[in-house]
Design a protein around this motif. Structure first.
Motif, PDB file in Angstrom:
ATOM      1  N   LEU A 105     -68.376 -36.468  45.792  1.00 40.72           N
ATOM      2  CA  LEU A 105     -68.429 -34.918  45.561  1.00 40.72           C
ATOM      3  C   LEU A 105     -68.252 -34.864  44.192  1.00 40.72           C
ATOM      4  O   LEU A 105     -68.400 -33.652  43.611  1.00 40.72           O
ATOM      5  N   CYS A 106     -67.853 -35.741  43.109  1.00 44.21           N
ATOM      6  CA  CYS A 106     -67.688 -35.428  41.919  1.00 44.21           C
ATOM      7  C   CYS A 106     -68.858 -34.915  41.451  1.00 44.21           C
ATOM      8  O   CYS A 106     -69.961 -35.761  41.518  1.00 44.21           O
ATOM      9  N   GLY A 107     -69.020 -34.050  40.719  1.00 42.35           N
ATOM     10  CA  GLY A 107     -69.875 -33.194  39.867  1.00 42.35           C
ATOM     11  C   GLY A 107     -70.760 -32.271  40.895  1.00 42.35           C
ATOM     12  O   GLY A 107     -71.940 -31.692  40.499  1.00 42.35           O
ATOM     13  N   TYR A 108     -70.207 -32.267  42.211  1.00 45.33           N
ATOM     14  CA  TYR A 108     -71.047 -31.516  43.085  1.00 45.33           C
ATOM     15  C   TYR A 108     -71.157 -29.916  42.970  1.00 45.33           C
ATOM     16  O   TYR A 108     -69.949 -29.456  42.189  1.00 45.33           O
ATOM     17  N   SER A 109     -72.154 -29.284  42.694  1.00 41.97           N
ATOM     18  CA  SER A 109     -72.343 -27.627  42.064  1.00 41.97           C
ATOM     19  C   SER A 109     -71.652 -26.867  43.187  1.00 41.97           C
ATOM     20  O   SER A 109     -71.430 -25.802  42.756  1.00 41.97           O
ATOM     21  N   SER A 111     -69.194 -24.617  44.484  1.00 35.51           N
ATOM     22  CA  SER A 111     -68.064 -24.222  44.184  1.00 35.51           C
ATOM     23  C   SER A 111     -66.761 -24.358  45.170  1.00 35.51           C
ATOM     24  O   SER A 111     -65.557 -24.638  44.934  1.00 35.51           O
ATOM     25  N   GLU A 112     -67.134 -24.323  46.528  1.00 32.01           N
ATOM     26  CA  GLU A 112     -66.474 -24.235  47.566  1.00 32.01           C
ATOM     27  C   GLU A 112     -65.688 -25.761  47.876  1.00 32.01           C
ATOM     28  O   GLU A 112     -64.554 -25.749  48.458  1.00 32.01           O
ATOM     29  N   ILE A 113     -66.449 -26.507  47.364  1.00 31.38           N
ATOM     30  CA  ILE A 113     -65.884 -28.180  47.803  1.00 31.38           C
ATOM     31  C   ILE A 113     -65.661 -28.745  46.518  1.00 31.38           C
ATOM     32  O   ILE A 113     -65.199 -30.113  46.227  1.00 31.38           O
ATOM     33  N   ALA A 114     -65.575 -28.055  45.176  1.00 33.52           N
ATOM     34  CA  ALA A 114     -65.752 -28.707  43.922  1.00 33.52           C
ATOM     35  C   ALA A 114     -64.350 -29.374  43.573  1.00 33.52           C
ATOM     36  O   ALA A 114     -64.255 -30.417  42.998  1.00 33.52           O
ATOM     37  N   LEU A 115     -63.291 -28.711  44.124  1.00 29.69           N
ATOM     38  CA  LEU A 115     -62.030 -29.040  44.052  1.00 29.69           C
ATOM     39  C   LEU A 115     -61.355 -29.575  45.531  1.00 29.69           C
ATOM     40  O   LEU A 115     -60.800 -29.138  46.288  1.00 29.69           O
ATOM     41  N   PHE A 116     -61.816 -31.007  45.807  1.00 27.85           N
ATOM     42  CA  PHE A 116     -61.464 -31.512  47.018  1.00 27.85           C
ATOM     43  C   PHE A 116     -60.027 -31.513  46.989  1.00 27.85           C
ATOM     44  O   PHE A 116     -59.307 -32.155  46.262  1.00 27.85           O
ATOM     45  N   ARG A 117     -59.349 -30.868  48.058  1.00 27.15           N
ATOM     46  CA  ARG A 117     -58.135 -30.791  48.199  1.00 27.15           C
ATOM     47  C   ARG A 117     -57.245 -32.027  48.207  1.00 27.15           C
ATOM     48  O   ARG A 117     -56.248 -32.140  47.993  1.00 27.15           O
ATOM     49  N   ALA A 118     -57.848 -33.126  48.924  1.00 25.12           N
ATOM     50  CA  ALA A 118     -56.838 -34.243  49.211  1.00 25.12           C
ATOM     51  C   ALA A 118     -56.536 -34.849  47.880  1.00 25.12           C
ATOM     52  O   ALA A 118     -55.450 -34.948  47.780  1.00 25.12           O
ATOM     53  N   ILE A 119     -57.338 -34.786  46.972  1.00 27.64           N
ATOM     54  CA  ILE A 119     -57.065 -35.462  45.547  1.00 27.64           C
ATOM     55  C   ILE A 119     -56.181 -34.542  44.833  1.00 27.64           C
ATOM     56  O   ILE A 119     -55.366 -35.004  44.254  1.00 27.64           O
ATOM     57  N   ASN A 120     -56.554 -33.281  44.822  1.00 27.49           N
ATOM     58  CA  ASN A 120     -55.667 -32.191  44.412  1.00 27.49           C
ATOM     59  C   ASN A 120     -54.314 -32.207  44.865  1.00 27.49           C
ATOM     60  O   ASN A 120     -53.316 -32.001  44.055  1.00 27.49           O
ATOM     61  N   SER A 121     -54.084 -32.186  45.959  1.00 22.84           N
ATOM     62  CA  SER A 121     -52.854 -32.298  46.654  1.00 22.84           C
ATOM     63  C   SER A 121     -52.033 -33.252  46.381  1.00 22.84           C
ATOM     64  O   SER A 121     -51.015 -33.120  45.949  1.00 22.84           O
ATOM     65  N   ALA A 122     -52.639 -34.757  46.350  1.00 26.31           N
ATOM     66  CA  ALA A 122     -51.782 -35.907  45.931  1.00 26.31           C
ATOM     67  C   ALA A 122     -51.550 -35.578  44.447  1.00 26.31           C
ATOM     68  O   ALA A 122     -50.455 -35.890  44.122  1.00 26.31           O
ATOM     69  N   GLN A 140     -54.599 -42.841  37.164  1.00 23.65           N
ATOM     70  CA  GLN A 140     -54.799 -44.291  36.898  1.00 23.65           C
ATOM     71  C   GLN A 140     -55.116 -44.673  38.312  1.00 23.65           C
ATOM     72  O   GLN A 140     -55.952 -45.666  38.532  1.00 23.65           O
ATOM     73  N   LEU A 141     -54.472 -44.493  39.526  1.00 21.98           N
ATOM     74  CA  LEU A 141     -54.723 -44.991  40.657  1.00 21.98           C
ATOM     75  C   LEU A 141     -56.276 -44.561  41.234  1.00 21.98           C
ATOM     76  O   LEU A 141     -57.066 -45.236  41.869  1.00 21.98           O
ATOM     77  N   LEU A 142     -56.609 -43.210  40.806  1.00 19.35           N
ATOM     78  CA  LEU A 142     -57.951 -42.923  41.200  1.00 19.35           C
ATOM     79  C   LEU A 142     -59.076 -43.826  40.421  1.00 19.35           C
ATOM     80  O   LEU A 142     -59.877 -44.188  41.156  1.00 19.35           O
ATOM     81  N   GLY A 143     -58.669 -44.191  39.196  1.00 17.45           N
ATOM     82  CA  GLY A 143     -59.630 -45.171  38.529  1.00 17.45           C
ATOM     83  C   GLY A 143     -59.829 -46.573  39.158  1.00 17.45           C
ATOM     84  O   GLY A 143     -60.646 -47.144  39.286  1.00 17.45           O
ATOM     85  N   ARG A 144     -58.543 -47.108  39.669  1.00  9.75           N
ATOM     86  CA  ARG A 144     -58.249 -48.295  40.073  1.00  9.75           C
ATOM     87  C   ARG A 144     -59.151 -48.337  41.548  1.00  9.75           C
ATOM     88  O   ARG A 144     -59.626 -49.417  41.870  1.00  9.75           O
ATOM     89  N   SER A 145     -58.872 -47.296  42.299  1.00 12.42           N
ATOM     90  CA  SER A 145     -59.630 -47.019  43.563  1.00 12.42           C
ATOM     91  C   SER A 145     -61.013 -47.050  43.472  1.00 12.42           C
ATOM     92  O   SER A 145     -61.853 -47.887  44.190  1.00 12.42           O
ATOM     93  N   ALA A 146     -61.462 -46.165  42.407  1.00 13.41           N
ATOM     94  CA  ALA A 146     -62.893 -46.618  42.231  1.00 13.41           C
ATOM     95  C   ALA A 146     -63.527 -47.745  42.025  1.00 13.41           C
ATOM     96  O   ALA A 146     -64.626 -48.250  42.522  1.00 13.41           O
ATOM     97  N   LEU A 147     -62.661 -48.429  41.221  1.00 15.50           N
ATOM     98  CA  LEU A 147     -63.209 -49.798  40.922  1.00 15.50           C
ATOM     99  C   LEU A 147     -63.214 -50.837  42.060  1.00 15.50           C
ATOM    100  O   LEU A 147     -64.059 -51.735  42.116  1.00 15.50           O
ATOM    101  N   GLN A 148     -62.228 -50.645  42.661  1.00 12.84           N
ATOM    102  CA  GLN A 148     -61.962 -51.604  44.026  1.00 12.84           C
ATOM    103  C   GLN A 148     -63.054 -50.968  45.130  1.00 12.84           C
ATOM    104  O   GLN A 148     -63.652 -52.201  45.605  1.00 12.84           O
ATOM    105  N   LEU A 149     -63.544 -49.828  45.172  1.00 16.44           N
ATOM    106  CA  LEU A 149     -64.371 -49.568  46.052  1.00 16.44           C
ATOM    107  C   LEU A 149     -65.820 -49.861  45.589  1.00 16.44           C
ATOM    108  O   LEU A 149     -66.678 -50.329  46.429  1.00 16.44           O
ATOM    109  N   LEU A 150     -66.043 -50.179  44.386  1.00 21.39           N
ATOM    110  CA  LEU A 150     -67.136 -50.259  43.731  1.00 21.39           C
ATOM    111  C   LEU A 150     -67.422 -51.878  44.196  1.00 21.39           C
ATOM    112  O   LEU A 150     -68.557 -52.485  44.339  1.00 21.39           O
TER     113      LEU A 150
END
Length: 162
Positions: A105-109, A111-122, A140-150
Motif C-alpha cells: 500500500l506504500c504510495g497508494y493514492s 487517502s482512506e487507506i494511505a495511513l495503514f492503521r496497523a503500522i501507524n498504531s505500532a 528500523q524494524l520496518l526496514g529490517r522486515s522489508a529486507l527479510q520479506l524480500l
C-alpha cells in the motif's frame, strides 16, 4: 422477495468482513477475491459487491481490526522487548501478511487507506510507551522486515515454465 432486516444485513456484512480478514491474513490481499469470498461464505459475488463495491473497501472497513491484531503481538515494555516481539511475530504468517499488505500500500493514492492503521498504531504506541527511541526502533524494524520479506521471496524456488 422479503426485505432483509437491518440486523440481517449487518450480520451478512460481518460474515463477509470476518472471511475477508481471514483471507487477507492467509491468502494475502491480492489473492483474496469476490469469488474466494463467495465460495467461503455462500454469499453471491453480487451480494458481496453490493456491500463492498471496491476491493479496497475491505481495507477501509478492516483497517482498525488489522491494526489491533498487529499491535497485540508486540511488547512495548522496553526497546529490546519490542525488537524481540517484532522479530518473533515476523515468524508468523499472519503477521508477515499484514506487513506485506502495508508495503504493497506504500504510495497508494487512496487517502482512506494511505495511513495503514496497523503500522501507524505500532509507531504511536512505541512513541507513547518508549519515546522517540521507540518510534525510531519501529522505523528500523520496518526496514529490517522489508529486507527479510524480500529475501524470503527471492529465496523461494523458481518454477520452470513447461
Amino acid at each position: 422477495m422479503a426485505k432483509r432486516s437491518k440486523a440481517q444485513t449487518e450480520q451478512t456484512i460481518n460474515q463477509i468482513m470476518d472471511e475477508a480478514l481471514k483471507q487477507i491474513l492467509t491468502l494475502g490481499f491480492d489473492a483474496m477475491s469476490y469469488t474466494t469470498l463467495s465460495e467461503a461464505t455462500g454469499i453471491s459475488r453480487t451480494g458481496i459487491s453490493h456491500h463492498f463495491p471496491r476491493k479496497t473497501d475491505f481495507l477501509v472497513r478492516l483497517d482498525e481490526r488489522i491494526g489491533r491484531f498487529f499491535v497485540a503481538s508486540l511488547d512495548f515494555s522496553s526497546v529490546q522487548a519490542l525488537e524481540n516481539s517484532w522479530m518473533q511475530a515476523l515468524t508468523e504468517s499472519h503477521y508477515r501478511a499484514v506487513l506485506k499488505l502495508f508495503f504493497s500500500l506504500c504510495g497508494y493514492s487512496n487517502s482512506e487507506i494511505a495511513l495503514f492503521r496497523a503500522i501507524n498504531s505500532a509507531r504511536e504506541t512505541a512513541l507513547l510507551e518508549l519515546g522517540a527511541e521507540g518510534e525510531r526502533v519501529v522505523n528500523q524494524l520496518l526496514g529490517r522486515s522489508a529486507l527479510q520479506l524480500l529475501t524470503q521471496v527471492n529465496d523461494m524456488p523458481k518454477v520452470q515454465a513447461a
